[in-house]
Scaffold this motif. Structure first.
Motif, PDB file in Angstrom:
ATOM      1  N   MET A  47      -4.159  -8.164  16.031  1.00 37.83           N
ATOM      2  CA  MET A  47      -5.246  -7.184  15.960  1.00 37.83           C
ATOM      3  C   MET A  47      -5.320  -6.607  14.543  1.00 37.83           C
ATOM      4  O   MET A  47      -4.348  -6.091  14.018  1.00 37.83           O
ATOM      5  N   MET A  48      -6.487  -6.717  13.915  1.00 41.15           N
ATOM      6  CA  MET A  48      -6.654  -6.218  12.546  1.00 41.15           C
ATOM      7  C   MET A  48      -6.927  -4.712  12.553  1.00 41.15           C
ATOM      8  O   MET A  48      -7.609  -4.214  13.431  1.00 41.15           O
ATOM      9  N   GLU A  49      -6.369  -4.053  11.549  1.00 43.81           N
ATOM     10  CA  GLU A  49      -6.602  -2.622  11.375  1.00 43.81           C
ATOM     11  C   GLU A  49      -7.231  -2.407  10.005  1.00 43.81           C
ATOM     12  O   GLU A  49      -6.996  -3.194   9.077  1.00 43.81           O
ATOM     13  N   THR A  50      -8.000  -1.332   9.872  1.00 49.99           N
ATOM     14  CA  THR A  50      -8.552  -0.944   8.582  1.00 49.99           C
ATOM     15  C   THR A  50      -7.787   0.280   8.099  1.00 49.99           C
ATOM     16  O   THR A  50      -7.719   1.287   8.807  1.00 49.99           O
ATOM     17  N   LEU A  51      -7.190   0.177   6.923  1.00 50.26           N
ATOM     18  CA  LEU A  51      -6.416   1.272   6.347  1.00 50.26           C
ATOM     19  C   LEU A  51      -7.127   1.765   5.093  1.00 50.26           C
ATOM     20  O   LEU A  51      -7.800   0.998   4.407  1.00 50.26           O
ATOM     21  N   ASN A  52      -6.945   3.042   4.804  1.00 47.75           N
ATOM     22  CA  ASN A  52      -7.670   3.691   3.719  1.00 47.75           C
ATOM     23  C   ASN A  52      -6.693   4.561   2.918  1.00 47.75           C
ATOM     24  O   ASN A  52      -5.953   5.346   3.504  1.00 47.75           O
ATOM     25  N   TYR A  53      -6.683   4.395   1.608  1.00 43.14           N
ATOM     26  CA  TYR A  53      -5.802   5.181   0.730  1.00 43.14           C
ATOM     27  C   TYR A  53      -6.639   5.760  -0.399  1.00 43.14           C
ATOM     28  O   TYR A  53      -7.446   5.042  -0.996  1.00 43.14           O
ATOM     29  N   GLU A  54      -6.431   7.042  -0.688  1.00 43.34           N
ATOM     30  CA  GLU A  54      -7.209   7.700  -1.744  1.00 43.34           C
ATOM     31  C   GLU A  54      -6.310   8.585  -2.584  1.00 43.34           C
ATOM     32  O   GLU A  54      -5.358   9.175  -2.067  1.00 43.34           O
ATOM     33  N   ILE A  55      -6.626   8.662  -3.876  1.00 37.43           N
ATOM     34  CA  ILE A  55      -5.889   9.554  -4.772  1.00 37.43           C
ATOM     35  C   ILE A  55      -6.813   9.946  -5.924  1.00 37.43           C
ATOM     36  O   ILE A  55      -7.667   9.166  -6.338  1.00 37.43           O
ATOM     37  N   THR A  56      -6.642  11.167  -6.402  1.00 34.14           N
ATOM     38  CA  THR A  56      -7.361  11.628  -7.586  1.00 34.14           C
ATOM     39  C   THR A  56      -6.370  11.625  -8.742  1.00 34.14           C
ATOM     40  O   THR A  56      -5.264  12.170  -8.627  1.00 34.14           O
ATOM     41  N   ILE A  57      -6.758  10.987  -9.826  1.00 26.79           N
ATOM     42  CA  ILE A  57      -5.889  10.813 -10.988  1.00 26.79           C
ATOM     43  C   ILE A  57      -6.563  11.453 -12.199  1.00 26.79           C
ATOM     44  O   ILE A  57      -7.740  11.189 -12.469  1.00 26.79           O
ATOM     45  N   HIS A  58      -5.805  12.280 -12.907  1.00 24.96           N
ATOM     46  CA  HIS A  58      -6.350  12.966 -14.080  1.00 24.96           C
ATOM     47  C   HIS A  58      -6.204  12.078 -15.317  1.00 24.96           C
ATOM     48  O   HIS A  58      -5.324  12.275 -16.154  1.00 24.96           O
ATOM     49  N   ALA A  59      -7.080  11.060 -15.353  1.00 22.71           N
ATOM     50  CA  ALA A  59      -7.129  10.105 -16.463  1.00 22.71           C
ATOM     51  C   ALA A  59      -8.494   9.423 -16.420  1.00 22.71           C
ATOM     52  O   ALA A  59      -9.118   9.356 -15.361  1.00 22.71           O
ATOM     53  N   PRO A  60      -8.949   8.912 -17.565  1.00 26.72           N
ATOM     54  CA  PRO A  60     -10.243   8.231 -17.602  1.00 26.72           C
ATOM     55  C   PRO A  60     -10.247   6.965 -16.738  1.00 26.72           C
ATOM     56  O   PRO A  60      -9.218   6.310 -16.573  1.00 26.72           O
ATOM     57  N   ILE A  61     -11.406   6.605 -16.234  1.00 31.11           N
ATOM     58  CA  ILE A  61     -11.553   5.490 -15.300  1.00 31.11           C
ATOM     59  C   ILE A  61     -11.063   4.166 -15.898  1.00 31.11           C
ATOM     60  O   ILE A  61     -10.394   3.385 -15.212  1.00 31.11           O
TER      61      ILE A  61
END
Length: 147
Positions: free
Chosen positions: A1-15
């Motif tokens: 069974m496939m799952e969808t996982l999500n990870y997010e972070i804000t980084i104080h540096a230019p893209i």
């Protein structure tokens, strides 16, 4: 069974800096160490080309790029595994998850702040491994980017 996982972070540096740290060989190995020590990433950066996510022994995943808009987005589609130099994209085990995506989205909050989000599809049995790898790995990436 496939799952969808999500990870997010804000980084104080230019893209552009965050993008480069994600994918350059030296820093890729550092932020992905929690998946596998000496992880490597090799790609031709071509849509429908060849991309490899490998461990220190050269074994790992065979993938391709489905969508690319540097430094804002890259979407990988996993096709199979590489083991002892042999690519397997046809076996029944591989077919169960072939086509699973790993998506990276970077968004500029301002010129010195980047929001990074990764969405991936994986088998339920790998969820804990992925959570550990991405949560710890993104903290390393943040430290590298902000120093």
């Amino acid at each position: 069974m496939m799952e969808t996982l999500n990870y997010e972070i804000t980084i104080h540096a230019p893209i552009h800096k965050v993008w480069d740290l994600l994918w350059s060989p030296e820093t890729y190995t550092q932020w992905t160490q929690f998946f596998s020590p000496e992880s490597q990433f090799k790609t031709d950066w071509q849509i429908n080309g060849k991309t490899y996510f490998l461990d220190g022994h050269g074994n790992g995943m065979v993938a391709t790029i489905k969508s690319l808009d540097a430094p804002f987005e890259v979407v990988f589609s996993h096709l199979g595994i590489l083991s002892d130099g042999v690519e397997d994209t046809e076996s029944r085990e591989v077919k169960e998850w072939s086509g699973a995506e790993e998506q990276y989205f970077l968004r500029e909050i301002d010129e010195n702040t980047t929001h990074l989000r990764t969405i991936l599809h994986t088998l339920q049995e790998y969820e804990e491994h992925m959570n550990n790898g991405f949560n710890k790995g993104f903290e390393v990436l943040k430290k590298l980017a902000e120093k």
